[in-house]
Write an enzyme that holds these catalytic residues in place. Structure first.
Site, PDB file in Angstrom:
ATOM      1  N   ASP A 189       0.829  -1.219   0.000  1.00 37.25           N
ATOM      2  CA  ASP A 189       0.000   0.000   0.000  1.00 37.25           C
ATOM      3  C   ASP A 189       0.864   1.270   0.000  1.00 37.25           C
ATOM      4  O   ASP A 189       0.357   2.374   0.116  1.00 37.25           O
ATOM      5  CB  ASP A 189      -0.959   0.002   1.201  1.00 37.25           C
ATOM      6  CG  ASP A 189      -0.224  -0.016   2.544  1.00 37.25           C
ATOM      7  OD1 ASP A 189       1.040   0.078   2.553  1.00 37.25           O
ATOM      8  OD2 ASP A 189      -0.886  -0.124   3.586  1.00 37.25           O
ATOM      9  N   ARG A 190       2.162   1.089  -0.137  1.00 34.67           N
ATOM     10  CA  ARG A 190       3.139   2.201  -0.173  1.00 34.67           C
ATOM     11  C   ARG A 190       3.312   2.903   1.166  1.00 34.67           C
ATOM     12  O   ARG A 190       4.029   3.896   1.259  1.00 34.67           O
ATOM     13  CB  ARG A 190       2.805   3.252  -1.254  1.00 34.67           C
ATOM     14  CG  ARG A 190       2.749   2.689  -2.670  1.00 34.67           C
ATOM     15  CD  ARG A 190       4.120   2.169  -3.112  1.00 34.67           C
ATOM     16  NE  ARG A 190       4.195   1.885  -4.534  1.00 34.67           N
ATOM     17  CZ  ARG A 190       3.974   0.690  -5.101  1.00 34.67           C
ATOM     18  NH1 ARG A 190       3.638  -0.350  -4.348  1.00 34.67           N
ATOM     19  NH2 ARG A 190       4.097   0.522  -6.393  1.00 34.67           N
ATOM     20  N   LEU A 191       2.658   2.405   2.206  1.00 34.17           N
ATOM     21  CA  LEU A 191       2.940   2.961   3.543  1.00 34.17           C
ATOM     22  C   LEU A 191       4.127   2.174   4.107  1.00 34.17           C
ATOM     23  O   LEU A 191       4.008   1.408   5.066  1.00 34.17           O
ATOM     24  CB  LEU A 191       1.708   2.842   4.456  1.00 34.17           C
ATOM     25  CG  LEU A 191       0.593   3.858   4.206  1.00 34.17           C
ATOM     26  CD1 LEU A 191      -0.564   3.658   5.184  1.00 34.17           C
ATOM     27  CD2 LEU A 191       1.122   5.297   4.331  1.00 34.17           C
TER      28      LEU A 191
END
Ligand SMILES: Cc1cc2nc3c(=O)[nH]c(=O)nc-3n(C[C@H](O)[C@H](O)[C@H](O)COP(=O)(O)O)c2cc1C
Length: 151
Positions: free
Chosen positions: A129-131
């Protein structure tokens, strides 16, 4: 890219030619940033720190374990300087082979190891989720501080 040839509580070691472009850069400003990337695991480790030359004894210990052809090549190469063609390089190596004969190849005065003493190490972990996770350790006296950075 250089090969990581040792890591312990003192830091990270690599070996190269002191008169190469990177060697000259380090003589002028002895700082370095290292990056290690494992794409399959989605991981990255970044290190920054001061750089010092290993003492000759330590460089010699590593040098002695290198294959003879690599030792001769290190002598033959004025790393990062231009050369007319491959034949000139091979002729230089061949001359050196003759010169050293059956003797052990000595450690060149212009070749050896460096130690990067880390003052910051950042661990990065990919998340779909790119977090992504980023944890940065920074040297603080005898210990380290740890903080989470935004991705
Ligand atoms: C996989 C790989 C490993 C390398 N390992 C070293 C090394 O340990 N030492 C070294 O001097 N150059 C190594 N090189 C060559 C360097 O990347 C570089 O071309 C060379 O050191 C000259 O760099 P400079 O002109 O910036 O000083 C390696 C290259 C590759 C692709």
């Amino acid at each position: 890219m250089v090969l990581l040839r040792g890591v312990d509580e003192h830091g990270f070691r690599f070996f190269t030619n002191f008169d190469s472009a990177k060697g000259r850069d380090l003589a002028e400003r002895p700082r370095a940033a290292l990056v290690f990337h494992w794409p399959e695991q989605g991981r990255q480790v970044r290190v920054t720190g001061d750089v010092t030359r290993l003492d000759e004894h330590e460089s010699l210990e590593y040098w002695r374990n290198r294959p003879r052809a690599s030792q001769v090549s290190a002598w033959a190469s004025r790393q990062s300087a231009p050369i007319a063609d491959r034949a000139a390089l091979e002729a230089a190596a061949s001359d050196l082979e003759t010169r050293f004969g059956d003797e052990p190849v000595p450690l060149p005065p212009f070749w050896g190891g460096y130690l990067v003493t880390p003052d910051a190490v950042e661990f990065w972990q990919h998340r779909d989720d790119r977090l992504h996770d980023r944890l940065r350790y920074q040297r603080a006296g005898v210990g380290w501080t740890r903080e989470r950075l935004q991705p």
